[in-house]
Enzyme design. Structure first.
Site, PDB file in Angstrom:
ATOM      1  N   LYS A 247     -12.258   0.125  13.038  1.00 36.36           N
ATOM      2  CA  LYS A 247     -10.612   0.141  13.854  1.00 36.36           C
ATOM      3  C   LYS A 247     -10.437   0.456  15.010  1.00 36.36           C
ATOM      4  O   LYS A 247      -9.830   0.001  15.215  1.00 36.36           O
ATOM      5  CB  LYS A 247     -10.588   1.063  13.188  1.00 36.36           C
ATOM      6  CG  LYS A 247      -9.866   1.941  11.734  1.00 36.36           C
ATOM      7  CD  LYS A 247      -9.038   1.023  11.363  1.00 36.36           C
ATOM      8  CE  LYS A 247      -8.209   0.545  10.157  1.00 36.36           C
ATOM      9  NZ  LYS A 247      -6.934   0.406  10.127  1.00 36.36           N
TER      10      LYS A 247
ATOM     11  N   LEU B 213      -0.827  -2.995   8.509  1.00 39.75           N
ATOM     12  CA  LEU B 213      -1.059  -2.054   8.230  1.00 39.75           C
ATOM     13  C   LEU B 213      -2.384  -2.461   6.818  1.00 39.75           C
ATOM     14  O   LEU B 213      -2.850  -1.704   6.107  1.00 39.75           O
ATOM     15  CB  LEU B 213      -0.396  -1.175   7.326  1.00 39.75           C
ATOM     16  CG  LEU B 213       0.961  -0.487   7.736  1.00 39.75           C
ATOM     17  CD1 LEU B 213       2.012  -0.689   8.591  1.00 39.75           C
ATOM     18  CD2 LEU B 213       2.121   0.921   7.278  1.00 39.75           C
TER      19      LEU B 213
ATOM     20  N   ASP C 237       0.357  -9.180   1.614  1.00 40.28           N
ATOM     21  CA  ASP C 237      -0.312  -8.545   0.931  1.00 40.28           C
ATOM     22  C   ASP C 237      -1.130  -9.078  -0.148  1.00 40.28           C
ATOM     23  O   ASP C 237      -0.416  -9.561  -1.245  1.00 40.28           O
ATOM     24  CB  ASP C 237       0.349  -7.153  -0.115  1.00 40.28           C
ATOM     25  CG  ASP C 237      -0.334  -5.507   0.323  1.00 40.28           C
ATOM     26  OD1 ASP C 237      -1.500  -6.111  -1.213  1.00 40.28           O
ATOM     27  OD2 ASP C 237      -0.839  -4.788   0.569  1.00 40.28           O
TER      28      ASP C 237
ATOM     29  N   GLY D 250      -3.397  -1.593  -2.250  1.00 41.43           N
ATOM     30  CA  GLY D 250      -2.240  -1.599  -2.375  1.00 41.43           C
ATOM     31  C   GLY D 250      -2.064  -2.237  -3.894  1.00 41.43           C
ATOM     32  O   GLY D 250      -2.452  -2.663  -4.862  1.00 41.43           O
TER      33      GLY D 250
ATOM     34  N   GLY E  58       0.946  -0.971  -0.226  1.00 39.67           N
ATOM     35  CA  GLY E  58      -0.007   0.066   0.442  1.00 39.67           C
ATOM     36  C   GLY E  58       0.822   1.382  -0.013  1.00 39.67           C
ATOM     37  O   GLY E  58       2.266   1.152  -0.397  1.00 39.67           O
ATOM     38  N   PHE E  59       0.242   2.278   0.057  1.00 37.56           N
ATOM     39  CA  PHE E  59       1.680   3.843  -0.256  1.00 37.56           C
ATOM     40  C   PHE E  59       1.876   3.810   1.164  1.00 37.56           C
ATOM     41  O   PHE E  59       2.841   4.081   0.938  1.00 37.56           O
ATOM     42  CB  PHE E  59      -0.313   5.015  -0.311  1.00 37.56           C
ATOM     43  CG  PHE E  59       0.633   6.122   0.367  1.00 37.56           C
ATOM     44  CD1 PHE E  59       1.271   6.923  -0.135  1.00 37.56           C
ATOM     45  CD2 PHE E  59      -0.676   6.994   1.493  1.00 37.56           C
ATOM     46  CE1 PHE E  59       1.706   8.322   0.279  1.00 37.56           C
ATOM     47  CE2 PHE E  59       0.135   7.753   2.041  1.00 37.56           C
ATOM     48  CZ  PHE E  59       0.951   8.564   1.076  1.00 37.56           C
ATOM     49  N   ILE E  60       1.295   3.202   2.494  1.00 38.43           N
ATOM     50  CA  ILE E  60       2.228   3.944   3.901  1.00 38.43           C
ATOM     51  C   ILE E  60       3.118   2.984   3.707  1.00 38.43           C
ATOM     52  O   ILE E  60       4.152   2.961   3.759  1.00 38.43           O
ATOM     53  CB  ILE E  60       1.746   4.407   4.841  1.00 38.43           C
ATOM     54  CG1 ILE E  60       0.209   4.663   4.344  1.00 38.43           C
ATOM     55  CG2 ILE E  60       2.062   4.308   6.149  1.00 38.43           C
ATOM     56  CD1 ILE E  60      -0.619   5.435   5.638  1.00 38.43           C
TER      57      ILE E  60
ATOM     58  N   TYR F 189     -16.421   1.769   8.643  1.00 42.45           N
ATOM     59  CA  TYR F 189     -14.893   1.594   9.209  1.00 42.45           C
ATOM     60  C   TYR F 189     -14.195   2.535  10.916  1.00 42.45           C
ATOM     61  O   TYR F 189     -13.230   1.899  10.990  1.00 42.45           O
ATOM     62  CB  TYR F 189     -14.724   2.953   7.595  1.00 42.45           C
ATOM     63  CG  TYR F 189     -12.848   3.340   7.509  1.00 42.45           C
ATOM     64  CD1 TYR F 189     -11.938   1.770   7.205  1.00 42.45           C
ATOM     65  CD2 TYR F 189     -11.807   4.361   8.764  1.00 42.45           C
ATOM     66  CE1 TYR F 189     -10.777   1.863   7.063  1.00 42.45           C
ATOM     67  CE2 TYR F 189     -11.024   4.312   8.743  1.00 42.45           C
ATOM     68  CZ  TYR F 189     -10.321   3.387   7.706  1.00 42.45           C
ATOM     69  OH  TYR F 189      -8.642   3.293   7.679  1.00 42.45           O
TER      70      TYR F 189
END
Ligand code: UDP
Length: 322
Positions: free
Chosen positions: A153, A76, A31, A36, A10-12, A149
């Site tokens: 979380k 993540l 992943d 991602g 993914g991005f981060i 969401y």
């Protein structure tokens, strides 16, 4: 032993993997390439210290195996983006709650340190400025899909904290505020890459609502540095910690600044939320992190400002389209 990064494509995650490799660590990524992208890691293939496993973190046997062979786990893997959450709520809830349960189960079994990237969404529509970690969360109705969401979380956070309370499993929970930078895709609705893309193409910049809602944008590099430091900070264990930037900007102002930095002739267009997300959408007016805890723990201070963030994103988008 390697470090396990779930959601490393993914991005981060892809920025975190590079930072770990640069520190001389071996890195394993799990992943499923759903949100991602292989492209985020393509240049790492062939690196002896790096391994990518394309699989869902709900695969308990595989996760078990990887956690056993790892010295620490950054979790993540998660559905991301308000648009995806609204369009695919089943997938969102399953990937967040099921995935975290599976990874935590394995960490508990092998006693591995676990870092969860949670989200500022957990604060919900609370109106306090800034948000501190022990503030109440204010959720909307369950019929408003966006809140699934935040609730998912929040459940992840409860589960991680429960492991800390019951068996002192070393867990760190990081609540990320709007994180942006190179390689973030606009595909899942995130505002900054979308605005930069629209501005570079001289297309209308689409501001949802009146544009007076505010956010604080942190450079992914600042965020990654914080994740690395928090994993290695004994006082962070069993704690929930905000990470982000506290420079507040309205979405309309963001559009203006991006237009200017791109030298764009785009018009800035306001469109109603219902048109962007469909009926019954809730947005929060302001979202500002209280960063005193992370500063106290690791001396964190965001080093990169909005101007640098925008120029890094512009440079990367221009390079990608050459
Ligand atoms: N937004 C916007 N145009 C877009 C995408 C988002 O005006 O193309 C707005 C969105 O309604 C919200 C803010 O920008 O008020 C930040 O949206 P994003 O999805 O990036 O993050 P989040 O809502 O999770 O803070």
């Amino acid at each position: 032993m390697s470090i396990l990064v779930t959601g490393g494509a993914g991005f981060i995650g892809s920025h975190l993997c590079r930072a770990l490799l640069a520190k001389g660590e071996e890195v394993t990524v799990i992943d499923d390439l759903s949100t991602g992208s292989y492209d985020n890691l393509a240049d790492l293939e062939g690196n002896q210290a790096f391994r990518l496993i394309v699989e869902d973190v709900n695969n308990q046997a595989l996760v078990d195996d990887c956690v056993r062979q790892s010295s620490a786990v950054y979790h993540l893997a998660s559905a991301v983006g308000v648009r995806l959450i609204i369009e695919q709520p089943v997938r969102t809830i399953h990937s967040i709650v099921g995935g975290t349960e599976s990874v935590l189960k394995a960490c508990a079994r092998y006693r591995r340190p676990f870092l969860l990237t949670s989200s500022s969404e957990v604060y919900g529509k609370g109106s306090k400025v800034p948000f501190a970690e022990d503030d109440d969360t204010v959720m909307g109705a369950t019929s408003t899909r966006r809140w699934s969401y935040a609730c998912a979380k929040a459940l992840d956070e409860f589960l991680a904290l429960a492991h800390w309370v019951e068996t002192r499993l070393p867990v760190v929970i990081v609540r990320l505020f709007n994180t942006v930078g190179p390689r973030q895709t606009g595909q899942y609705g995130m505002v900054l890459p979308n605005f930069v893309k629209q501005a570079l193409n001289n297309e209308p910049i689409m501001v949802y609502g009146d544009g007076m809602q505010t956010r604080c944008f942190a450079h992914v590099q600042d965020v990654v540095e914080a994740l690395l430091a928090l994993m290695n900070c004994p006082q962070a264990r069993g704690q929930v910690i905000n990470v982000g930037n506290n420079q507040e900007v309205s979405i309309y102002e963001l559009a203006l600044r991006i237009k200017e930095q791109c030298g764009s002739s785009s018009e800035i267009k306001k469109i109603p939320y219902e048109q962007a997300y469909g009926e019954g959408f809730d947005d929060m007016r302001r979202r500002v992190p209280d960063l005193s805890k992370v500063h106290r723990l690791i001396g964190y201070k965001a080093k990169r400002d909005l101007q640098q963030i925008i120029s890094d994103v512009i440079a990367e988008m221009k390079a990608a389209h050459k």
